[in-house]
Design an enzyme around this catalytic site. Structure first.
Site, mmCIF file in Angstrom:
data_model
loop_
_atom_site.group_PDB
_atom_site.id
_atom_site.type_symbol
_atom_site.label_atom_id
_atom_site.label_comp_id
_atom_site.label_asym_id
_atom_site.label_seq_id
_atom_site.Cartn_x
_atom_site.Cartn_y
_atom_site.Cartn_z
ATOM 1 N N GLU A 253 -26.886 -8.129 -4.930
ATOM 2 C CA GLU A 253 -25.771 -7.307 -5.484
ATOM 3 C C GLU A 253 -25.893 -5.860 -5.602
ATOM 4 O O GLU A 253 -25.149 -5.011 -5.062
ATOM 5 C CB GLU A 253 -25.407 -8.021 -6.935
ATOM 6 C CG GLU A 253 -24.068 -7.376 -7.375
ATOM 7 C CD GLU A 253 -22.845 -8.039 -6.468
ATOM 8 O OE1 GLU A 253 -21.791 -7.939 -7.042
ATOM 9 O OE2 GLU A 253 -23.164 -8.824 -5.705
ATOM 10 N N GLU B 134 -18.392 -9.764 2.532
ATOM 11 C CA GLU B 134 -18.218 -8.536 3.438
ATOM 12 C C GLU B 134 -18.963 -8.456 4.392
ATOM 13 O O GLU B 134 -18.691 -7.771 5.458
ATOM 14 C CB GLU B 134 -18.508 -7.365 2.180
ATOM 15 C CG GLU B 134 -17.442 -7.302 1.229
ATOM 16 C CD GLU B 134 -17.523 -8.158 -0.071
ATOM 17 O OE1 GLU B 134 -16.347 -8.347 -0.793
ATOM 18 O OE2 GLU B 134 -18.552 -9.029 -0.274
ATOM 19 N N ASP C 4 -13.889 0.293 -3.879
ATOM 20 C CA ASP C 4 -14.008 -0.367 -2.570
ATOM 21 C C ASP C 4 -12.543 -0.502 -1.817
ATOM 22 O O ASP C 4 -12.072 0.039 -0.921
ATOM 23 C CB ASP C 4 -14.760 -1.488 -2.030
ATOM 24 C CG ASP C 4 -14.517 -2.672 -3.333
ATOM 25 O OD1 ASP C 4 -13.717 -2.469 -4.374
ATOM 26 O OD2 ASP C 4 -15.090 -3.578 -3.242
ATOM 27 N N GLU D 157 -7.484 -9.421 -9.703
ATOM 28 C CA GLU D 157 -8.087 -10.604 -9.070
ATOM 29 C C GLU D 157 -6.564 -11.635 -9.010
ATOM 30 O O GLU D 157 -6.732 -12.500 -7.833
ATOM 31 C CB GLU D 157 -9.002 -11.662 -9.947
ATOM 32 C CG GLU D 157 -10.339 -10.701 -10.128
ATOM 33 C CD GLU D 157 -11.161 -10.696 -8.921
ATOM 34 O OE1 GLU D 157 -10.691 -11.358 -7.977
ATOM 35 O OE2 GLU D 157 -12.527 -10.098 -8.986
#
Length: 637
Positions: free
Chosen positions: A460, A479, A357, A212
């Site tokens: 989610e 996304e 991902d 992050e």
């Protein structure tokens, strides 16, 4: 006269029967009319009846059959025989045409409406940004319901949902810097840069997730520095007197503080967290996710090239290679959680969503940026494994059958592990665009858009078997907007402008609160949580604005740009293809010895945004019958 009446009667009877059959097989989804079909009769059930099912998983069961069962096999067989006898008359042809409801709704998008949506996206960004600066700065995030700032949860260090992201370093301001330039606000960009230089320090007793901190903070600092100093960038004169590479120095300082994560691991795969002041915590776990450890190469690689020190790229690339060498020999797939000391897979699920991902994303984007053939080989091998083992369904936009769906499978066997997909997987159509697989991107995006239409957000997790959410919250993720933007750039199809409009209007209606936009706690009842994550301003608003801003300098520039996984703008620049070698980390580090795939030239160093023929750009991207089929699959009717 009797024979005339008889003829007329027969004609009326035939027309009536035709109408009944049309209503049964074309329009209704809960109609049986005495036929030997289940009451849940639907278009994609008719697909199963009209053809011999192609084996798409070890049990020979299509994924729509997992939803509707395997009843009436005899009827399926008899209908397959009917199809063989009438090969030129598919039921799909009844729905094809330019005058149906989908073509009427999505076939055009007026310029006036486009301008209105552009302004709406800009207003959305500034409503969130201005309230952050007013009520939250210098804290990391805005609580938009209570109009307060949010920082790390110092009273509960185990609250990683907060502490992995928030490091007490004005996260939202830093993450948002280049969005200000995309919106054309040079004055506020310069003011924000000066605020970061004057107020931000990474010498903090904060334990953050390496992934992050890399994508949100390091990536933004690098992107903003390049935009400040690169004379070829498209935003005009944005530099200011007195700037002395301070953002680059901050980026370097942060990267140095992240380096301890790569030390003392037997595999070279980094620890998931570091304390910015003291290094890896003594109680740190030895497990990390594939995306977290394998998605550092873009930012670390650019930094190495900007400062001439290969250390950062070397450790990031070593982690990618270590993960790659742990993939299954049978399927070529990776798991989602690995032990960094033993190299054993703790999580054996392989999918396209959380935990996986951006690993795939950065294999391709690293190749585009740095030109390393090794990255291209790994990406293409990974993509082929994904298509072979995760993809269920038939071809899309051609023939008949289930539309594509990418499921979660066991990395060693390829067998389905569960029946849910998560919202992060919605990034994948955008990656397929960059890889040139636009047709598959169109189909997968349509599936996620159907889910969005049903709930006004992406839950989610969505259970495709139950046609219902498994995990109900939506934290304003970008996304869906990202893939919509990239597909519009590839196709210029007005359909994607309508998708963007639906996203904007849903966000405005369902998530706007007193001081910003709030996480949806429950996508069905629209209850909210008091949190606005930084990626809402950094990515979601950015992609929606760019979707409607045809004349944005990014779209008009002669130079090419790419977005990091956090949506930060970086140029595709030849200087990033020069390796920063030194004695400690030579450039000829051994790479996996895999041959270049035969008859597959590497992609060029730009996206594939011109691969759709001109004549296909202003029709629907997906045939109406397939749009209807996908809508039905998620329970829209």
């Amino acid at each position: 006269m009797q024979w005339r009446s008889l003829v007329v009667g027969l004609l009326v009877l035939r027309l009536s029967l035709s109408c009944v059959l049309w209503l049964a097989f074309g329009l209704g989804h809960n109609v049986s009319l005495g036929f030997n079909f289940p009451l849940s009769f639907s278009l994609h059930k008719l697909d199963a009846l009209l053809r011999e099912e192609k084996a798409t998983d070890p049990s020979g069961t299509s994924w729509s059959q997992r939803i509707h069962g395997r009843e009436h096999e005899e009827a399926r067989t008899s209908w397959a025989k009917v199809e063989e006898e009438s090969p030129n008359r598919s039921y799909l042809s009844f729905f094809d045409g330019d005058k149906d409801e989908y073509a009427r709704k999505y076939g055009s998008f007026p310029d006036t409406l486009k301008a209105k949506m552009k302004d709406m996206a800009k207003d959305m960004f500034y409503f969130g940004y201005d309230n952050y600066m007013k009520h939250a700065f210098p804290e990391d995030e805005l609580n938009p319901i209570d109009c307060e700032g949010r920082g790390p949860d110092v009273l509960n260090p185990s609250n990683i949902n907060i502490n992995d992201v928030l490091g007490n370093y004005s996260l939202t301001l830093i993450d948002t810097l280049d969005t200000l330039l995309v919106l054309g606000n040079v004055t506020e960009f310069q003011r924000a840069v000066k605020l970061v230089i004057d107020t931000v320090s990474f010498d903090k007793d904060s334990t953050v997730q390496v992934f992050e901190a890399n994508i949100r903070i390091l990536g933004s600092l690098i992107s903003s520095h390049i935009l400040l100093t690169d004379p070829k960038h498209p935003f005009g004169e944005v530099g200011f007197d007195g700037y002395d590479n301070e953002l680059l120095h901050l980026a370097h300082d942060l990267a140095v503080r992240l380096l301890p994560a790569f030390e003392n691991t037997s595999t070279g795969i980094p620890y998931p967290r570091v304390n910015l002041k003291t290094g890896v915590p003594p109680d740190s776990i030895n497990e990390t996710c594939t995306a977290g450890a394998g998605s550092l190469l873009v930012e670390f690689g650019i930094l190495s090239r900007l400062i001439g020190d290969s250390t950062f790229e070397w450790v990031a690339r070593r982690a990618v290679r270590a993960l790659w060498n742990l993939r299954s020999n049978e399927t070529g797939l990776l798991g989602n959680v690995v032990n960094i000391q033993t190299g054993q897979w703790v999580g054996k699920q392989s999918g396209l969503g959380a935990g996986m991902d951006s690993f795939y994303e950065y294999l391709l984007k690293s190749y585009i940026l740095f030109g390393e053939k090794e990255d291209h080989r790994m990406f293409q091998a990974a993509y082929e494994s994904i298509q072979s083992h995760m993809r269920r369904g038939e071809s899309c936009n051609e023939g008949e059958g289930d539309p594509p769906l990418y499921v979660n499978v066991n990395m060693f066997s390829g067998e389905i592990m569960n029946t849910w997909i998560d919202s992060l997987q919605a990034f994948f159509p955008g990656l397929q665009v960059l890889n040139g697989d636009v047709d598959n991107a169109i189909c997968l995006h349509a599936f996620y858009y159907a889910i969005w239409k049903r709930f006004g957000a992406l839950p989610e997790r969505y259970n495709w078997q139950l046609q219902a959410p498994d995990v109900l919250f939506y934290p304003l993720r970008p996304e869906m907007a990202e893939s919509t933007y990239l597909l519009y750039q590839a196709t210029k199809n007005p359909f994607y402008l309508h998708v963007g409009k639906d996203i904007l209007q849903s966000l405005e209606k369902n998530t706007k609160v007193r001081c910003g936009y709030a996480t949806l706690h429950h996508v069905v009842d629209k209850s909210k949580e008091d949190r606005m994550e930084s990626f809402f301003l950094s990515e979601t608003c950015k992609y929606l604005y760019l979707l409607f801003d045809e004349d944005n300098p990014l779209h008009k520039s002669d130079n090419k740009y790419i977005f990091t996984t956090e949506g930060h703008v970086v140029p595709i620049d030849k200087r990033f293809r020069e390796k920063p070698c030194n004695d400690l980390f030579p450039c000829d580090e051994a790479a996996p010895a895999e041959p270049e795939p035969i008859n597959r030239p590497p992609p060029n160093n730009t996206s594939n945004c011109n691969r759709i023929p001109e004549e296909r750009r202003y029709t629907l991207p997906l045939k109406s019958v397939y749009m209807r089929q996908i809508d039905h699959m998620v329970g829209l009717f």
